[in-house]
Design an enzyme around this catalytic site. Structure first.
Site, PDB file in Angstrom:
ATOM      1  N   ASP A   4     -13.491  12.612 -19.379  1.00 38.97           N
ATOM      2  CA  ASP A   4     -13.351  12.534 -20.827  1.00 38.97           C
ATOM      3  C   ASP A   4     -13.722  13.869 -21.469  1.00 38.97           C
ATOM      4  O   ASP A   4     -14.858  14.345 -21.329  1.00 38.97           O
ATOM      5  CB  ASP A   4     -14.253  11.427 -21.366  1.00 38.97           C
ATOM      6  CG  ASP A   4     -13.849  10.959 -22.752  1.00 38.97           C
ATOM      7  OD1 ASP A   4     -12.921  11.540 -23.327  1.00 38.97           O
ATOM      8  OD2 ASP A   4     -14.462  10.005 -23.250  1.00 38.97           O
ATOM      9  N   ASP A   5     -12.767  14.491 -22.167  1.00 41.32           N
ATOM     10  CA  ASP A   5     -12.995  15.730 -22.932  1.00 41.32           C
ATOM     11  C   ASP A   5     -13.319  16.933 -22.052  1.00 41.32           C
ATOM     12  O   ASP A   5     -13.916  17.912 -22.529  1.00 41.32           O
ATOM     13  CB  ASP A   5     -14.123  15.555 -23.949  1.00 41.32           C
ATOM     14  CG  ASP A   5     -13.729  14.696 -25.141  1.00 41.32           C
ATOM     15  OD1 ASP A   5     -12.607  14.170 -25.151  1.00 41.32           O
ATOM     16  OD2 ASP A   5     -14.547  14.546 -26.067  1.00 41.32           O
ATOM     17  N   CYS A  44      -8.235  10.728 -27.376  1.00 44.76           N
ATOM     18  CA  CYS A  44      -8.462   9.770 -26.281  1.00 44.76           C
ATOM     19  C   CYS A  44      -7.505   8.585 -26.287  1.00 44.76           C
ATOM     20  O   CYS A  44      -6.799   8.325 -25.301  1.00 44.76           O
ATOM     21  CB  CYS A  44      -9.887   9.235 -26.355  1.00 44.76           C
ATOM     22  SG  CYS A  44     -11.170  10.494 -26.401  1.00 44.76           S
ATOM     23  N   HIS A 105     -10.956   2.295 -23.946  1.00 43.69           N
ATOM     24  CA  HIS A 105     -10.673   2.820 -25.294  1.00 43.69           C
ATOM     25  C   HIS A 105      -9.286   2.460 -25.796  1.00 43.69           C
ATOM     26  O   HIS A 105      -8.634   3.243 -26.494  1.00 43.69           O
ATOM     27  CB  HIS A 105     -10.863   4.344 -25.319  1.00 43.69           C
ATOM     28  CG  HIS A 105     -11.275   4.841 -26.676  1.00 43.69           C
ATOM     29  ND1 HIS A 105     -11.448   6.180 -26.962  1.00 43.69           N
ATOM     30  CD2 HIS A 105     -11.529   4.185 -27.845  1.00 43.69           C
ATOM     31  CE1 HIS A 105     -11.802   6.329 -28.226  1.00 43.69           C
ATOM     32  NE2 HIS A 105     -11.856   5.134 -28.781  1.00 43.69           N
ATOM     33  N   ASP A 308      -8.413  13.637 -20.257  1.00 40.99           N
ATOM     34  CA  ASP A 308      -7.534  12.982 -21.227  1.00 40.99           C
ATOM     35  C   ASP A 308      -7.022  13.940 -22.295  1.00 40.99           C
ATOM     36  O   ASP A 308      -5.981  13.712 -22.900  1.00 40.99           O
ATOM     37  CB  ASP A 308      -8.217  11.767 -21.878  1.00 40.99           C
ATOM     38  CG  ASP A 308      -9.587  12.077 -22.447  1.00 40.99           C
ATOM     39  OD1 ASP A 308     -10.079  13.218 -22.295  1.00 40.99           O
ATOM     40  OD2 ASP A 308     -10.201  11.166 -23.039  1.00 40.99           O
ATOM     41  N   GLN A 309      -7.756  15.032 -22.535  1.00 41.97           N
ATOM     42  CA  GLN A 309      -7.297  16.101 -23.420  1.00 41.97           C
ATOM     43  C   GLN A 309      -8.265  17.264 -23.239  1.00 41.97           C
ATOM     44  O   GLN A 309      -9.157  17.214 -22.406  1.00 41.97           O
ATOM     45  CB  GLN A 309      -7.267  15.675 -24.886  1.00 41.97           C
ATOM     46  CG  GLN A 309      -8.595  15.357 -25.516  1.00 41.97           C
ATOM     47  CD  GLN A 309      -8.946  13.889 -25.414  1.00 41.97           C
ATOM     48  OE1 GLN A 309      -8.101  13.035 -25.587  1.00 41.97           O
ATOM     49  NE2 GLN A 309     -10.211  13.593 -25.139  1.00 41.97           N
TER      50      GLN A 309
END
Length: 565
Positions: A4-5, A44, A105, A308-309
């Site tokens: 994540d991130d 997300c 999410h 995810d990004q």
């Protein structure tokens, strides 16, 4: 595996020299490294929807028209529609054991707090252990609140001018403001402030919970050792299903804020708690890879790792600590469609099936995992819907040299923000922006005043003609091209506009799952594992200490295929 991130520049295999990620780097050495791997969205919720379905999030309603592009309340009714087909659904139909461990999410309930219409089990996952929201600042004491930034959206200047004007006019006798009205307004403001304060104070109890399948087992959850607990859960899943075909989606809660690391990793990095968290993620990847080797599953398992990004550049703690990652040479970060927001790590390893140490610079997308998994699992093409991803195996195995993605469309929420084009028989990568976010400070590459960049009109600058870059020569997007500097300027824009027109024709209107009515708190949807009088608190997770059962036996090498995504 999805972190994540995580910034593309946070990994050694993508150029980082100050963080230690040997286990992730080994995936690159033993497999294929994608150097132009693109997230389908810079946030997300829409990115994960695209990853699971192989479709741009606007097709499933997972891209909205408002400022907020993700879910921040668990008792909201929006989420990935059950009509959508995920790669887990397809794999399950083909006899695979499926699990999602970590962050989802993508919503939870629709009409009742036990209908689970958006729960991972509805989308094809037999087993779920994780969180249905995201790891917010509010989920850890002492890390502040995401609602701290609400003040950035309150027009204090306008309100101040209004109050001053009314006061002046009242003093001069132009207008009369009754005392009763003033007291009523003050009471209204005070009541609103009290309600908001109560909401913020109780937010962690209602939104930071851990689930095992459909049961809430810890509310609020404790972050310490959470990655270790989830790693243990994943190892148990691999051991239980080693003789069967399985699909495991391990979705890290780290390195999203609120930042945390288990005690064993605290202080191990020169980049503070963020670096410590990256080290723990790398350790977890190593545990999963060691388990595959111990169970003799290496040659039967496709492993995929991504983010995810891009890294969230606005992440500064309440104490002023930098809690953000690094996007390398790429501009900006999460919440933007500059390369730093969407160019993410892409590592794939399948010993004996994929070449080792190979780099591929062709445009690929996280949407490509859907058709890749579907084909590997023996599923069939879905003729009733548009699939935007493409099977990666021919490209990974060197059977073809070019990506099937001639165009990639970059959305900011539901607004088409930018388009990438790699013409046939050319290695130029053209990218146009129809609008760009307004950074603050203006000479920066982030939106520090709002904690994330927004897509709506008051937060962006529109460009006509669009900004044009050639990423093959300017990957950092520093210098927009003009008709004077690029002879093909007008012809490139013409080709892209034609592609946009065709793309828009393929979009079928669907219900907006991120409309205000789907984002607001609905008390009747609230998950609660005790009672409201107890603020829903409970501790039922037997694996809270992070100690894994070792009762499962090792298995001989089976012939079934396995997938860790």
């Amino acid at each position: 595996m999805m972190v994540d991130d995580l910034g593309i520049g946070d990994l050694g295999c993508y150029g980082n020299t100050t963080l230690r990620t040997p286990n992730i780097d080994m995936l690159a050495q033993e497999g294929v490294r994608l150097t132009q791997h693109i997230a389908a969205a810079p946030l997300c919720t829409p990115s994960r929807a695209a990853f699971l379905t192989g479709r741009y999030p606007i097709r499933s309603g997972m891209a909205g028209l408002g400022q907020l592009g993700v879910y921040i309340i668990s008792a909201a009714s929006g989420g990935l529609p059950s009509e959508e087909v995920t790669f887990a659904k397809v794999a399950k139909r083909q006899g695979y054991e499926t699990a999602l461990i970590g962050k989802c999410h993508l919503g939870l309930n629709c009409e009742r707090n036990d209908d689970y219409c958006h729960h991972p089990s509805t989308h094809g996952f037999d087993h779920f252990y994780g969180i249905t929201l995201t790891n917010l600042r509010d989920c850890q004491p002492g890390h502040g609140s995401i609602f701290t930034n609400v003040q950035a959206h309150i027009p204090f200047k306008t309100l101040g001018v209004g109050v001053a004007t009314v006061t002046l006019l009242h003093a001069r006798g132009v207008v009369t403001v009754r005392r009763k009205l003033v007291l009523s307004v003050a009471a209204l403001v005070g009541t609103a402030a009290a309600i908001f304060g109560t909401f913020v104070a109780t937010f962690p109890y209602f939104n930071c919970f851990l689930m095992r399948n459909r049961e809430v087992v810890e509310q609020p959850y404790v972050s310490e050792n959470l990655t270790q607990r989830m790693t243990d859960e994943a190892v148990d899943f691999l051991e239980r299903n080693s003789a069967l075909p399985f699909l495991l989606f391990f979705s890290f809660i780290q390195v999203h804020t609120a930042m945390f690391a288990s005690p064993a990793f605290q202080g191990t990095s020169q980049h503070g708690i963020y670096g410590d968290a990256v080290h723990e993620v790398d350790w977890s990847v190593g545990q999963l890879m060691q388990t595959l080797d111990r169970l003799n599953l290496r040659e039967n398992t496709l492993v995929y790792l991504t983010s995810d990004q891009g890294a969230h550049l606005e992440e500064i703690s309440v104490r002023g600590e930098v809690h953000r990652g690094w996007n390398g040479i790429y501009k900006a970060g999460k919440s933007t469609n500059w390369e730093g927001g969407i160019r993410v790590p892409g590592l794939l390893r399948w010993t004996g099936m994929l070449p080792a140490g190979k780099d591929i610079d062709e445009p690929t997308s996280n949407m490509d995992i859907f058709p890749t998994v579907v084909k590997l699992a023996g599923g069939t093409a879905l003729g009733d819907r548009v699939i935007d991803g493409h099977d990666l195996m021919p490209l990974l195995q060197g059977k073809v040299e070019r990506s099937k993605h001639e165009f990639l469309f970059h959305y900011c929420n539901a607004y088409l923000n930018a388009v990438r084009w790699q013409p046939p028989n050319s290695y130029s990568i053209w990218k146009v922006f129809f609008f760009t976010p307004d950074f603050y400070p203006e000479n920066g590459t982030a939106c520090m005043h709002t904690h994330a960049c927004f897509c709506t009109a008051s937060y962006v600058t529109y460009h006509d003609p669009p900004l044009l870059f050639d990423l093959s020569h300017d990957p950092s997007e520093t210098t927009p091209l003009t008709p004077d500097t690029e002879p093909a300027f007008h012809s490139v824009l013409e080709e892209i506009r034609a592609a946009v027109a065709l793309h828009k024709e393929s979009i079928t209107p669907v219900q907006d799952q991120l409309a205000p009515g789907h984002l607001l708190w609905k008390p009747w949807l609230q998950p609660c594992c005790s009672s409201l009088s107890q603020l829903c608190r409970c501790e039922r997770d037997g694996g809270r200490d992070g100690h894994r059962s070792t009762a499962a036996a090792e298995a001989d090498s089976p012939q079934d295929q396995h997938i860790i995504a």
